[in-house]
Write a protein that holds these residues in place. Structure first.
Motif, PDB file in Angstrom:
ATOM      1  N   SER A  88      28.258  90.434  38.726  1.00 53.10           N
ATOM      2  CA  SER A  88      27.351  89.339  38.382  1.00 53.10           C
ATOM      3  C   SER A  88      27.266  88.347  39.539  1.00 53.10           C
ATOM      4  O   SER A  88      28.039  88.418  40.511  1.00 53.10           O
ATOM      5  N   GLU A  89      26.315  87.407  39.423  1.00 51.82           N
ATOM      6  CA  GLU A  89      26.099  86.365  40.422  1.00 51.82           C
ATOM      7  C   GLU A  89      25.988  86.943  41.832  1.00 51.82           C
ATOM      8  O   GLU A  89      26.481  86.354  42.807  1.00 51.82           O
ATOM      9  N   ASP A 113      39.711  90.083  37.105  1.00 49.16           N
ATOM     10  CA  ASP A 113      38.517  89.417  37.628  1.00 49.16           C
ATOM     11  C   ASP A 113      38.636  89.282  39.138  1.00 49.16           C
ATOM     12  O   ASP A 113      39.748  89.142  39.672  1.00 49.16           O
ATOM     13  N   GLN A 156      30.545  88.095  41.827  1.00 50.77           N
ATOM     14  CA  GLN A 156      31.699  88.101  40.936  1.00 50.77           C
ATOM     15  C   GLN A 156      31.818  89.474  40.284  1.00 50.77           C
ATOM     16  O   GLN A 156      30.807  90.130  40.008  1.00 50.77           O
ATOM     17  N   SER A 208      36.296  87.892  42.911  1.00 49.78           N
ATOM     18  CA  SER A 208      35.114  87.385  43.587  1.00 49.78           C
ATOM     19  C   SER A 208      35.170  87.872  45.031  1.00 49.78           C
ATOM     20  O   SER A 208      36.251  88.073  45.584  1.00 49.78           O
ATOM     21  N   HIS A 244      33.122  87.984  49.147  1.00 48.13           N
ATOM     22  CA  HIS A 244      32.192  87.416  50.122  1.00 48.13           C
ATOM     23  C   HIS A 244      32.206  88.324  51.345  1.00 48.13           C
ATOM     24  O   HIS A 244      33.242  88.532  51.955  1.00 48.13           O
ATOM     25  N   THR A 270      39.110  87.632  46.278  1.00 53.00           N
ATOM     26  CA  THR A 270      40.086  86.950  45.433  1.00 53.00           C
ATOM     27  C   THR A 270      40.227  87.731  44.135  1.00 53.00           C
ATOM     28  O   THR A 270      39.224  88.049  43.488  1.00 53.00           O
ATOM     29  N   SER A 319      27.605  87.870  48.369  1.00 54.13           N
ATOM     30  CA  SER A 319      28.683  87.331  47.549  1.00 54.13           C
ATOM     31  C   SER A 319      28.431  87.697  46.097  1.00 54.13           C
ATOM     32  O   SER A 319      27.306  88.021  45.704  1.00 54.13           O
ATOM     33  N   GLU A 360      33.779  91.106  36.916  1.00 52.43           N
ATOM     34  CA  GLU A 360      34.471  90.667  35.709  1.00 52.43           C
ATOM     35  C   GLU A 360      34.953  91.854  34.889  1.00 52.43           C
ATOM     36  O   GLU A 360      34.307  92.893  34.843  1.00 52.43           O
TER      37      GLU A 360
END
Length: 327
Positions: A110-111, A147, A128, A149, A151, A160, A126, A130
């Motif tokens: 997502s995002e 989870d 996310q 994230s 970049h 991360t 970049s 989940e």
């Protein structure tokens, strides 16, 4: 008004990798391109995608250009939908393809964002991830409820990771038995070097029912040089009688592991330290071209020095492991 161009996408356009029998079908939808002076916008409408004959959920994408800046985004995707597509792009016999087939990752992307600055000749992705889960592959344990994230840029990849729920890590045969991990988080950075790569971690935190660790490391490989690790880890140990479950087979001598498994019968340690600096293939560093050290300040320890000896209790012991020796 602004010029607008619509292109209706034909049905049954198929891409397939015969060796793995994966397919991606585009069964309809529209791509709209809208221009305003030197700028433009591209977006989709009603895309109908199928991978391996399974329909994707409603999914759209958008890309904008303004001056020398590009920006794009897309709707969330399931990794199970992307895996067949990624499999088609990788050589069948490659390590990456093997990892993808074995890990079978699942979760939600997502995002997702993309940007490019032509003036600076730079770009970045970049997003996310989940509720990740995957199966074990080589030294990577199978995990769930994770989870992350990420970049991506020309400078490298930043990741991360955080484990959301307690679970068991199976790291055998590198460790004696699976670990009951209560919490885990890591900040990782991968960089491409002029003749190789480097993976660094400023902070990796791990907590089980027995140990709590905070670790920094740099793992690298350059040119034809062997895999090299620099690591510094602080450790708190609640119960020394269970420490042998966390001794790394291959990085500690087997006679030392066998001796300590029977000798350490109780106690605790705070602020123990583990250091490694050297190439894996050079262990136990007989040529003094590296070092592995573990300093463990045991308190309230119960220690049996040898078979037939009575255990000594309520001791304070400072144990130093160096390479494959115990001093």
């Amino acid at each position: 008004g602004r010029p607008r161009h619509r292109g209706r996408l034909p049905r049954h356009r198929r891409a397939q990798q015969a060796e793995q029998q994966h397919s991606l079908e585009l069964q309809g939808g529209e791509i709209v391109w809208q221009r305003h002076a030197d700028d433009w916008q591209l977006y989709s409408q009603g895309l109908q995608l199928h991978s391996d004959n399974q329909p994707w959920r409603s999914w759209q994408l958008q890309l904008n250009k303004q001056a020398e800046q590009y920006a794009g985004q897309m709707d969330p995707l399931l990794l199970s939908e992307l895996t067949p597509l990624a499999g088609m792009l990788l050589p069948v016999e490659s390590a990456a393809s093997e990892a993808l087939r074995t890990l079978t990752p699942q979760g939600r992307l997502s995002e997702f964002r993309f940007s490019r600055d032509e003036a600076q000749d730079s770009w970045q992705f970049s997003g996310q991830m989940e509720q990740l889960q995957w199966q074990r592959w080589r030294m990577i344990p199978g995990l769930h409820d994770v989870d992350a994230s990420f970049h991506l840029s020309p400078q490298g990849v930043a990741l991360t990771v955080q484990q959301l729920k307690p679970q068991t890590w199976d790291l055998q045969p590198y460790f004696e038995k699976p670990w009951p991990v209560e919490a885990f988080s890591a900040d990782l950075n991968w960089q491409k070097l002029s003749d190789g790569w480097a993976l660094t971690a400023e902070q990796v935190q791990l907590k089980t029912d027995v140990v709590t660790t905070a670790t920094q490391f740099r793992l690298s490989q350059e040119g034809k040089q062997p895999l090299f690790l620099a690591l510094d880890s602080g450790v708190d140990l609640k119960d020394a009688s269970q420490a042998h479950y966390y001794f790394p087979h291959g990085a500690m001598g087997e006679p030392v592991i066998k001796y300590l498994t029977s000798a350490l019968q109780g106690g605790h340690a705070e602020n123990a330290r583990i250091l490694w600096h050297g190439a894996f293939r050079d262990f136990p560093f007989k040529e003094k071209n590296g070092i592995f050290q573990a300093w463990v300040p045991l308190r309230d320890a119960t220690f049996q020095f040898g078979a037939g000896w009575l255990p000594l209790r309520e001791m304070s012991l400072d144990l130093l492991f160096e390479n494959d020796r115990l001093d």
